[in-house]
Design an enzyme around this catalytic site. Structure first.
Site, mmCIF file in Angstrom:
data_model
loop_
_atom_site.group_PDB
_atom_site.id
_atom_site.type_symbol
_atom_site.label_atom_id
_atom_site.label_comp_id
_atom_site.label_asym_id
_atom_site.label_seq_id
_atom_site.Cartn_x
_atom_site.Cartn_y
_atom_site.Cartn_z
ATOM 1 C CE1 TYR A 122 -6.527 11.431 -10.596
ATOM 2 C CE2 TYR A 122 -7.033 13.122 -12.220
ATOM 3 C CZ TYR A 122 -6.423 11.925 -11.887
ATOM 4 O OH TYR A 122 -5.693 11.237 -12.830
ATOM 5 C CE LYS A 131 -2.935 11.685 -10.761
ATOM 6 N NZ LYS A 131 -1.927 10.589 -10.717
ATOM 7 C CB THR A 179 -7.647 2.711 -16.411
ATOM 8 O OG1 THR A 179 -7.787 4.057 -15.910
ATOM 9 C CG2 THR A 179 -6.467 2.648 -17.373
ATOM 10 C CG ASN A 196 0.965 3.322 -13.006
ATOM 11 O OD1 ASN A 196 0.954 4.041 -14.006
ATOM 12 N ND2 ASN A 196 0.006 2.453 -12.746
ATOM 13 C CB VAL A 248 -5.804 5.231 -20.456
ATOM 14 C CG1 VAL A 248 -5.816 3.718 -20.623
ATOM 15 C CG2 VAL A 248 -4.562 5.835 -21.115
ATOM 16 N NE ARG A 284 13.597 9.543 2.971
ATOM 17 C CZ ARG A 284 14.591 8.670 3.099
ATOM 18 N NH1 ARG A 284 14.967 7.919 2.054
ATOM 19 N NH2 ARG A 284 15.228 8.541 4.240
ATOM 20 C CG ASP A 339 -1.890 1.130 1.273
ATOM 21 O OD1 ASP A 339 -1.670 2.139 0.580
ATOM 22 O OD2 ASP A 339 -2.888 1.033 2.011
#
Length: 275
Positions: free
Chosen positions: A169, A173, A204, A94, A202, A128, A67
């Site tokens: 969101y 980003k 997804t 990702n 995309v 990190r 996670d």
């Protein structure tokens, strides 16, 4: 890009489906030495591993449930990757999250912040804990006349937009783009090459969380972003490090604009005001 990832160890967070899964296959097809895959579900990762092994039986592949919002789990996964394969030459952050689009005054505070927990904190954790190994990779590949130490962060065209209901969101980003710049500022001298990329529209599972009216823009396949990531990690675009790039752009045209981009410091977050 066949052979462009030869000898490299690739660490991918969020690799169980969609863009992350396609990226794993892309690096296998490009001849990666090994690929270490993480996501929350180890069972779901099994499908990606099977696709990697089918794409290139010579690419070693390992999986681990992880996670990205939990620092200890990311650190453990990176440590295990290095113990098993000896390095991290490319890291791909990702993993992402997109919740319901709701106006700020109607949002659930916990749900709003969860976007930041996954998209930004999760990305930070990957950065990190892979950075020390990426720095070592950059030095090793430079000594051999190659290019290593590539860090790819999944951003979005949403970072550049203001869509009603997408404050959680899109701001997360936008922050990833700035974080990419900070990675380059802090560690460019160490040989790190960091990129924040828009993967294209995309369809997804995450992308389909957008309002239905936006689905008409989901016209790209995961392979486009995957191949773009492989291209970035080849060293062909090292000059564009620290910048926001889109997988939908023509890479030849992008290369032709190199002098202008560097001279005018384009594709970064800046406030320009005319006096």
């Amino acid at each position: 890009m066949q052979g462009s990832a030869k000898g490299k160890v690739v660490f991918i967070a969020g690799a169980s489906r969609g863009i992350g899964q396609a990226t794993a296959v892309g690096f296998a097809e490009a001849g990666a030495k090994a690929i270490y895959l993480t996501a929350r579900s180890e069972a779901a990762l099994g499908e990606t591993r099977a696709l990697v092994e089918a794409a290139n039986p010579e690419t070693a592949c390992a999986i681990a449930a992880c996670d990205v919002t939990r620092a200890a789990e990311v650190e453990k996964a990176v440590t295990e990757c290095v113990a098993r394969f000896g390095a991290v030459d490319v890291a791909d952050a990702n993993a992402g999250y997109l919740g319901p689009w709701v106006k700020i005054g109607e949002t659930d505070p916990e749900g709003w912040w969860h976007n930041w927990e996954v998209n930004l904190r999760g990305t930070y954790h990957v950065i990190r804990f892979t950075l020390p190994h990426l720095i070592a990779s950059a030095k090793r590949w430079a000594a051999e006349g190659g290019s290593g130490g590539h860090l790819i962060l999944l951003s979005s065209i949403g970072a550049q937009l203001l869509m009603p209901g997408a404050s959680d969101y899109q701001t997360s980003k936008h922050a990833i783009n700035r974080l990419c710049e900070f990675v380059q500022t802090d560690h460019g001298a160490d040989g790190i090459k960091c990129f924040a990329i828009h993967p294209g529209g995309v369809p997804t599972e995450l992308g389909k969380q957008m309002p239905e009216a936006m689905h008409a823009y989901l016209t790209e396949t995961p392979d486009l972003a995957a191949c773009f990531a492989v291209w970035l990690a080849s060293g062909a675009a090292d000059w564009a490090k620290g910048r926001y790039l889109s997988a939908t752009w023509d890479v030849g045209e992008l290369a032709e604009m190199q002098n202008r981009i560097l001279q005018d410091d384009l594709l970064v977050n800046r406030l320009r005001a005319q006096v």
